[in-house]
Design a protein around this motif. Sequence first.
Motif, short mmCIF file in Angstrom:
data_model
loop_
_atom_site.label_atom_id
_atom_site.label_comp_id
_atom_site.label_asym_id
_atom_site.label_seq_id
_atom_site.Cartn_x
_atom_site.Cartn_y
_atom_site.Cartn_z
N PHE A 1 -37.42 10.57 0.38
CA PHE A 1 -37.80 11.73 -0.41
C PHE A 1 -39.29 11.65 -0.70
O PHE A 1 -39.91 10.61 -0.49
CB PHE A 1 -37.02 11.75 -1.73
N SER B 1 -23.67 10.78 0.42
CA SER B 1 -23.57 11.81 -0.61
C SER B 1 -22.11 12.12 -0.95
O SER B 1 -21.84 13.07 -1.67
CB SER B 1 -24.26 13.10 -0.13
N ASN C 1 -31.06 17.15 -7.46
CA ASN C 1 -31.80 17.44 -6.24
C ASN C 1 -33.22 17.92 -6.56
O ASN C 1 -33.52 18.35 -7.67
CB ASN C 1 -31.06 18.50 -5.43
N GLU C 2 -34.09 17.86 -5.56
CA GLU C 2 -35.47 18.27 -5.77
C GLU C 2 -35.61 19.75 -6.10
O GLU C 2 -36.62 20.17 -6.67
CB GLU C 2 -36.32 17.92 -4.55
N ASP C 3 -34.61 20.57 -5.72
CA ASP C 3 -34.67 21.99 -6.06
C ASP C 3 -34.09 22.27 -7.44
O ASP C 3 -33.99 23.43 -7.85
CB ASP C 3 -33.97 22.84 -5.00
N SER D 1 -30.98 21.39 -8.40
CA SER D 1 -29.52 21.43 -8.39
C SER D 1 -28.94 20.18 -9.04
O SER D 1 -29.43 19.07 -8.82
CB SER D 1 -28.99 21.53 -6.95
N LEU E 1 -25.91 17.69 -9.15
CA LEU E 1 -24.94 17.30 -8.12
C LEU E 1 -24.01 16.20 -8.61
O LEU E 1 -24.38 15.37 -9.43
CB LEU E 1 -25.67 16.81 -6.87
N GLY F 1 -33.42 12.81 -7.45
CA GLY F 1 -33.55 12.62 -6.02
C GLY F 1 -32.32 12.01 -5.38
O GLY F 1 -32.26 11.88 -4.15
N ARG F 2 -31.31 11.67 -6.17
CA ARG F 2 -30.09 11.07 -5.63
C ARG F 2 -29.18 12.15 -5.05
O ARG F 2 -29.01 13.21 -5.64
CB ARG F 2 -29.36 10.30 -6.73
N ARG F 3 -28.58 11.86 -3.92
CA ARG F 3 -27.75 12.84 -3.23
C ARG F 3 -26.29 12.77 -3.67
O ARG F 3 -25.78 11.70 -3.98
CB ARG F 3 -27.83 12.62 -1.73
N ARG G 1 -21.99 20.68 -5.97
CA ARG G 1 -23.00 21.28 -6.85
C ARG G 1 -22.37 21.70 -8.17
O ARG G 1 -21.46 22.52 -8.20
CB ARG G 1 -23.65 22.48 -6.18
N HIS H 1 -27.46 24.04 -12.09
CA HIS H 1 -28.91 23.94 -11.90
C HIS H 1 -29.55 23.54 -13.22
O HIS H 1 -28.97 23.77 -14.30
CB HIS H 1 -29.48 25.28 -11.41
#
Length: 268
Positions: free
Chosen positions: A55, A64, A179-181, A183, A185, A215-217, A221, A224
């Motif tokens: 990442f 994941s 997540n970087e966006d 989200s 998770l 940053g962990r997968r 979902r 947000h």
Amino acid sequence: MKKFKPSARQAEILSMVEQDGFVATEAMVATFDVTPQTIRRDLNELNTHGLLTRFHGGAGQSRSVQNHPYAHRRQTGVDAKRKIAEATAALIPNGASLFLNIGTTTEAVAEALLAHENLHVVTNNINVAQILSRNASFKIMIAGGEVRNHDGGITGVASTDFVRQFRMDIGVVGIGGINEDGSLLDFEYEEVRTAQMILENSRKTILVADQHKFGRRAMARMGHISDLDSLVTDAPLKKHYATLCEEADVSVHIAGRHVDEQPADKQN
């Protein structure tokens, strides 16, 4: 084709990522006393062979679909979870009603709440219920559903339907990864459905997550960052995540630091 064998340093990097979920490049540079370029080459090679995911600013787990075993999670990051729990408890007034979901961090929050009085708690976590039952002033309601024998979590349609019946002051949730966006998770769909219902039925939402969750997968979902009112973590956020929280008007609390005044609750 020759089978790839990680170098000694790469094997140590994989061990760090396995333990922490995410490791920053600067941390690896300091640990191994090498240049950032050397670490990036290692990460690129490990990423190519599917052993981790690179990442921006570090590396995380490649998988994941499966979380660490519960016993492992209970024994790692104990100090960080305790600090996060104490900071979270400071945000919850006596007499409040709240949800607490599945996870070792929310269990730490339950421990930190034992000095409170007259809390009304709905949970789908047997461990949380057992912890909170030590305070006679609390009213505790536990969701029905399938009990997971590995961690005491209660999941399924019955659990989600039970949570739907309540409208609580505060919802405290843990997470598998961010997540970087932005989200949110987690690893199991049924667990995520109940957590989503908690977010929907809380007047104020608090996410508890240590720095390694960023940053962990994970494959399911939950929502947000913008679905939250507050985020409690154990270290300053990287600029990218700090910007996401600022844009979404999420109040960020760093455990052990002064807690600033929170923004007004979001409308649900």
